[in-house]
Structures are given as structure tokens and as C-alpha cells.
Design a protein around this motif. Structure first.
Motif, PDB file in Angstrom:
ATOM      1  N   TRP A   5       0.822  -1.206   0.000  1.00 46.36           N
ATOM      2  CA  TRP A   5       0.000   0.000   0.000  1.00 46.36           C
ATOM      3  C   TRP A   5       0.859   1.260   0.000  1.00 46.36           C
ATOM      4  O   TRP A   5       0.518   2.260  -0.642  1.00 46.36           O
TER       5      TRP A   5
ATOM      6  N   TYR B 235       0.635   4.379  -2.874  1.00 48.95           N
ATOM      7  CA  TYR B 235       0.530   5.823  -2.625  1.00 48.95           C
ATOM      8  C   TYR B 235       1.714   6.580  -3.205  1.00 48.95           C
ATOM      9  O   TYR B 235       1.545   7.651  -3.795  1.00 48.95           O
TER      10      TYR B 235
ATOM     11  N   THR C 168      -3.786   5.247  -7.003  1.00 51.25           N
ATOM     12  CA  THR C 168      -4.862   5.318  -6.021  1.00 51.25           C
ATOM     13  C   THR C 168      -6.193   5.602  -6.720  1.00 51.25           C
ATOM     14  O   THR C 168      -6.828   6.636  -6.479  1.00 51.25           O
TER      15      THR C 168
ATOM     16  N   ASP D 144      -9.338   6.753  -4.867  1.00 50.38           N
ATOM     17  CA  ASP D 144      -9.342   8.064  -4.226  1.00 50.38           C
ATOM     18  C   ASP D 144     -10.048   9.060  -5.139  1.00 50.38           C
ATOM     19  O   ASP D 144      -9.554   9.379  -6.217  1.00 50.38           O
TER      20      ASP D 144
ATOM     21  N   GLY E 157      -8.215   2.018   7.581  1.00 52.70           N
ATOM     22  CA  GLY E 157      -7.822   2.007   6.175  1.00 52.70           C
ATOM     23  C   GLY E 157      -8.145   3.349   5.551  1.00 52.70           C
ATOM     24  O   GLY E 157      -8.688   3.432   4.450  1.00 52.70           O
ATOM     25  N   SER E 158      -7.787   4.401   6.265  1.00 48.51           N
ATOM     26  CA  SER E 158      -8.317   5.743   5.993  1.00 48.51           C
ATOM     27  C   SER E 158      -7.829   6.357   4.698  1.00 48.51           C
ATOM     28  O   SER E 158      -8.469   7.254   4.159  1.00 48.51           O
ATOM     29  N   GLY E 159      -6.663   5.907   4.205  1.00 47.81           N
ATOM     30  CA  GLY E 159      -6.113   6.558   3.029  1.00 47.81           C
ATOM     31  C   GLY E 159      -5.908   8.037   3.297  1.00 47.81           C
ATOM     32  O   GLY E 159      -5.469   8.432   4.382  1.00 47.81           O
TER      33      GLY E 159
ATOM     34  N   ASP F 135      -4.103   3.611   9.281  1.00 49.53           N
ATOM     35  CA  ASP F 135      -3.707   3.032   8.006  1.00 49.53           C
ATOM     36  C   ASP F 135      -2.365   2.320   8.190  1.00 49.53           C
ATOM     37  O   ASP F 135      -1.529   2.763   8.991  1.00 49.53           O
TER      38      ASP F 135
ATOM     39  N   HIS G  69      -0.653   4.866  12.740  1.00 45.35           N
ATOM     40  CA  HIS G  69       0.043   4.068  11.736  1.00 45.35           C
ATOM     41  C   HIS G  69       0.039   2.623  12.224  1.00 45.35           C
ATOM     42  O   HIS G  69       1.037   2.109  12.738  1.00 45.35           O
TER      43      HIS G  69
ATOM     44  N   ASN H 224      -2.082  -1.496  11.972  1.00 39.58           N
ATOM     45  CA  ASN H 224      -2.965  -2.475  11.351  1.00 39.58           C
ATOM     46  C   ASN H 224      -4.302  -2.463  12.089  1.00 39.58           C
ATOM     47  O   ASN H 224      -4.345  -2.524  13.319  1.00 39.58           O
TER      48      ASN H 224
ATOM     49  N   PHE I   2     -12.260   0.473   2.613  1.00 39.94           N
ATOM     50  CA  PHE I   2     -11.309  -0.353   3.349  1.00 39.94           C
ATOM     51  C   PHE I   2     -11.684  -1.832   3.218  1.00 39.94           C
ATOM     52  O   PHE I   2     -10.842  -2.672   2.885  1.00 39.94           O
TER      53      PHE I   2
END
Length: 203
Positions: free
Chosen positions: A10, A14, A19, A22, A48-50, A70, A93, A95, A111
Motif C-alpha cells: 500500500w 501511494y 490510487t 481516491d 484504512g483511511s487513506g 492506516d 500508523h 494495522n 477499506f
């Protein structure tokens, strides 16, 4: 978990701007739901906010207990630069499956569809664990299949029901009427409330 969907995977997505999920801002179904919330002190988690446009919207509308999580560091760094007043201690930061705190509301936005589908039962269970008694899981799920290999991974409401039914009461579980045009007719809007009995079982 499939090795391709690690934190490094991931992070690379980014860094390379791969992405496609997004859309550059908060989507209308989430905005409309947030606009009718009146408890500005509610503890809200966005896993899993991105790039966390939802957190930005909530924060600027007076919600001061929003947390974003995330496994990739890049989107959290992006968010911190974009919303410098947001509390750094609320940028997790981590899991999702290793989180331990309790929340009133969990926001689901792309997510669930990014997870290895084998993790979907664990997602439902973990969401219930993280919610306070009476807490809610709210958001959008894809109600469609995709021709390309995931992520994103699709599915349908019948599949999803079996994951959530052991832990949640279904307050709303219907096709979204106000999706953004590219997702029109392909999203479920969900509002699920954790069952009181499941909180006892999951302790």
C-alpha cells in the motif's frame, strides 16, 4: 494475509499515485450522514483511511475525537500536511486488526473492499470488538463484482450479511441513493449497531 497486500504494497501504491479509489474528497452519502450527527464528542474511527477526506470534513465541522488508521505511512503524512491542526496522536500508523481502543462509530469507506476477502469475517468481528456498547458501523460497501483482479474486491449484500449478522443489528442495509456517478447503483449504504450480547461474547 496475501503477501501482495502488506503495508509495503500500500505504501508503494501511494508513492506511485496508483490510487484509483481516491476520488479527491468526501462522497455524498458520508457527508449527508455526518451532517445529521449532533454528538461532536463521539469517538470516531476511520480504518484504512487513506487520505482521510472524511476525517478532514468531520474535524473542520467540530468533531474533535476522530481517529484515522492506516498501515501505509504515506497517506497519513499527506493528511498531516493537509490538515496541520489535526491531533498527531489521532493518526494511527497501525494495522486495523491490532487496534485496541473503543469507539462510538466506525466509518467504512473503501477499506473492506481492499482487504483480502478471506479477512472479511475477521473484519466484522474486529469492528464489533472496537465498538462501545451501542456503537455503530456506518459506510459504503461495493454491491458489485469487478472484472479485474482485486483490490478492490467486490461482492453482494447476501455475502456481506453472513459476516455481520452474528455481531450487529441492521439499521440500514440498502443500495445507496446518492452515490457519486461512477459508483451509482453499485454501493450499499450500511448502518449497523453492535449487538449487546456480542459485546459480552467478544470480551
Amino acid at each position: 494475509m496475501n503477501r501482495d497486500f502488506t503495508a509495503a504494497y500500500w505504501q508503494q501504491r501511494y508513492q506511485q499515485n496508483q490510487t484509483g479509489w481516491d476520488v479527491g474528497g468526501i462522497t455524498q452519502p458520508l457527508r449527508d450522514y455526518f451532517d445529521q450527527l449532533d454528538n461532536k464528542a463521539a469517538r470516531i474511527l476511520i480504518p484504512g483511511s487513506g487520505n482521510a477526506y472524511e476525517a478532514e470534513y468531520l474535524f473542520y465541522n467540530g468533531f474533535n475525537n476522530v481517529y484515522v488508521a492506516d498501515v501505509a505511512e504515506a497517506p497519513l503524512t499527506n493528511f498531516a500536511s493537509r490538515v496541520p491542526a489535526f491531533p498527531k496522536s489521532h493518526l494511527l500508523h497501525q494495522n486495523f486488526f491490532e487496534l485496541q481502543e473503543q469507539y462510538d462509530l466506525i466509518i467504512e469507506q473503501t477499506f473492506f473492499c481492499a482487504l483480502d476477502p478471506q479477512l472479511r469475517p475477521q473484519y466484522a468481528e474486529k469492528s464489533a470488538q472496537l465498538l462501545k456498547p451501542g456503537g455503530k458501523l456506518m459506510g459504503l460497501l461495493f454491491d458489485t463484482t469487478f472484472s479485474n483482479p482485486g483490490p478492490p474486491f467486490g461482492g453482494d449484500r447476501n455475502e456481506y450479511r453472513k459476516y455481520f449478522e452474528p455481531y450487529f443489528n441492521f439499521l440500514h442495509f440498502e443500495k445507496a441513493y446518492n452515490s457519486i456517478p461512477p459508483r451509482e447503483g453499485r454501493e450499499l449504504f450500511i448502518l449497523l449497531q453492535v449487538k449487546e450480547e456480542s459485546k459480552t461474547i467478544l470480551k
